[in-house]
Motif scaffolding. Structure first.
Motif, PDB file in Angstrom:
ATOM      1  N   UNK A  52      33.428 -32.072   6.176  1.00 50.01           N
ATOM      2  CA  UNK A  52      33.196 -32.025   7.624  1.00 50.01           C
ATOM      3  C   UNK A  52      32.691 -33.360   8.154  1.00 50.01           C
ATOM      4  N   UNK A  53      32.043 -34.127   7.293  1.00 47.73           N
ATOM      5  CA  UNK A  53      31.547 -35.454   7.685  1.00 47.73           C
ATOM      6  C   UNK A  53      32.596 -36.535   7.521  1.00 47.73           C
ATOM      7  N   UNK A  54      33.792 -36.167   7.040  1.00 49.48           N
ATOM      8  CA  UNK A  54      34.887 -37.123   6.970  1.00 49.48           C
ATOM      9  C   UNK A  54      35.321 -37.546   5.587  1.00 49.48           C
ATOM     10  N   UNK A  55      34.744 -36.991   4.545  1.00 48.95           N
ATOM     11  CA  UNK A  55      35.128 -37.374   3.189  1.00 48.95           C
ATOM     12  C   UNK A  55      36.571 -36.972   2.912  1.00 48.95           C
ATOM     13  N   UNK A  56      37.310 -37.893   2.286  1.00 45.76           N
ATOM     14  CA  UNK A  56      38.711 -37.639   1.950  1.00 45.76           C
ATOM     15  C   UNK A  56      38.964 -37.649   0.449  1.00 45.76           C
ATOM     16  N   UNK A  57      37.912 -37.872  -0.330  1.00 44.65           N
ATOM     17  CA  UNK A  57      37.994 -37.737  -1.789  1.00 44.65           C
ATOM     18  C   UNK A  57      36.601 -37.389  -2.303  1.00 44.65           C
ATOM     19  N   UNK A  58      36.563 -36.520  -3.312  1.00 41.82           N
ATOM     20  CA  UNK A  58      35.308 -36.184  -3.979  1.00 41.82           C
ATOM     21  C   UNK A  58      35.278 -36.859  -5.341  1.00 41.82           C
ATOM     22  N   UNK A  59      34.161 -37.474  -5.658  1.00 40.62           N
ATOM     23  CA  UNK A  59      33.963 -38.131  -6.951  1.00 40.62           C
ATOM     24  C   UNK A  59      32.785 -37.463  -7.641  1.00 40.62           C
ATOM     25  N   UNK A  60      32.948 -37.155  -8.919  1.00 40.96           N
ATOM     26  CA  UNK A  60      31.889 -36.491  -9.680  1.00 40.96           C
ATOM     27  C   UNK A  60      31.768 -37.137 -11.046  1.00 40.96           C
ATOM     28  N   UNK A  61      30.605 -36.959 -11.664  1.00 37.11           N
ATOM     29  CA  UNK A  61      30.365 -37.443 -13.026  1.00 37.11           C
ATOM     30  C   UNK A  61      29.853 -36.270 -13.839  1.00 37.11           C
ATOM     31  N   UNK A  62      30.733 -35.643 -14.567  1.00 33.37           N
ATOM     32  CA  UNK A  62      30.328 -34.467 -15.346  1.00 33.37           C
ATOM     33  C   UNK A  62      31.452 -34.060 -16.270  1.00 33.37           C
ATOM     34  N   UNK A  63      31.102 -33.829 -17.518  1.00 37.42           N
ATOM     35  CA  UNK A  63      32.081 -33.302 -18.456  1.00 37.42           C
ATOM     36  C   UNK A  63      31.989 -31.811 -18.609  1.00 37.42           C
TER      37      UNK A  63
END
Length: 309
Positions: A52-63
């Protein structure tokens, strides 16, 4: 805010555990979430908020479960997901992440190295970083499981949960506060080789462990978040450590009793109730709520191989 990405989960009275312990044991079945764990509650809310704030990709660090929750949320929202995982990530976890459509990057020997690499990939103009446990949006989302318990009319004498980085603890405590359960103790359970919360209670602040030495890799945050320690300062939170062997036995027994396979991290919380040696930790508690947090990356064969070691 649109409809949540998580589902309401069953609240079950466990006949086997109740008979074994002489108290009424209730199970909040978060293992049945679409991503396999409670993580989808908070991460789903965070992903919706960042979109909703405009993010167009999600990035995560987790296996593990956090990465799976981001991948699951991104797929539902139509947002691309990049997950950076350490080299220790299992083949099953990699397969599950790719099944959800995530781009998977393997980098570094530890979560800390994977997290640093994920941060280096961020484009502030389009990306949102999803932390596995240290984000107020996650705690807000996780608190919704307490809303469901309260709506069912249950007020427990104690809540038992596993603690890794402290996200689940922080969310459950937030939910308990808004329902006036501040006097109800939380039993925060870790395996002895991943006891970063216990270390924080001894020091009075978050402190890093030298290393993680446990099969319960989902508890493998070397340092808990400050919010988890703040709850320990403000309300009754008891720390309990169990062995890897105890957690693994609980996984197998829970599968036999309730036909649901959970990871050793969840097995740690269940061990606090299954094992008579820990009965003192719940002395005087007749209605016990256990958060069955789940976990999707362990197989029964792997659990049995660990137990054989």
């Amino acid at each position: 805010m649109p409809a949540p990405l998580h589902i309401p989960t069953p609240l079950l009275a466990s006949r086997p555990l109740s008979l074994a312990t002489g108290r009424t044991v209730w199970l909040k079945m978060e293992a049945l979430q679409p991503s396999g764990s409670f993580k989808l509650r908070g991460i789903g809310l965070a992903c919706q908020t960042y979109q909703a704030r405009g993010a167009r990709r999600f990035v995560a660090s987790s296996g593990g479960n956090a990465g799976l929750a981001v991948a699951c949320a991104g797929r539902q929202l139509g947002v691309p997901v990049t997950v950076v995982v350490p080299q220790t990530t299992t083949a099953r976890a990699l397969d599950l992440l790719r099944l959800e459509g995530a781009e998977v990057i393997v980098h570094g020997a530890s979560w800390q190295e994977a997290h640093a690499h994920a941060l280096s990939l961020l484009d502030p103009a389009r990306d949102a970083m999803l932390h596995p446990f240290d984000d107020p949006l996650l705690w807000q989302g996780h608190a919704s499981m307490v809303d469901e318990v309260a709506a069912a009319g249950l007020v427990p004498d104690a809540v038992v949960l596993a603690v890794g980085g402290g996200g689940l603890l922080s969310g459950v405590a937030e939910g308990m506060r808004r329902h006036g359960w501040d006097g109800v103790p939380i039993l925060a359970v870790e395996t002895a080789g991943a006891a970063s919360f216990h270390a924080a209670t001894l020091a009075g602040r978050p402190v890093p462990l030298d290393r993680i030495d446990s099969v319960a890799t989902s508890l493998g945050a070397r340092q808990v978040c400050e919010q988890a320690v703040q709850w320990w300062r403000e309300r009754p939170v008891r720390s309990l450590r169990v062995s890897d062997a105890s957690a693994l036995r609980a996984c197998e027994q829970f599968l036999a009793d309730h036909r649901v396979l959970v990871e050793p991290a969840c097995g740690a919380a269940l061990a606090a109730v299954y094992d008579a040696e820990h009965a003192e930790a719940l002395a005087g508690c007749q209605r016990v709520l256990v958060i069955v947090c789940g976990g999707a990356t362990a197989t029964l064969a792997q659990i049995r191989a660990w137990a054989a070691q």
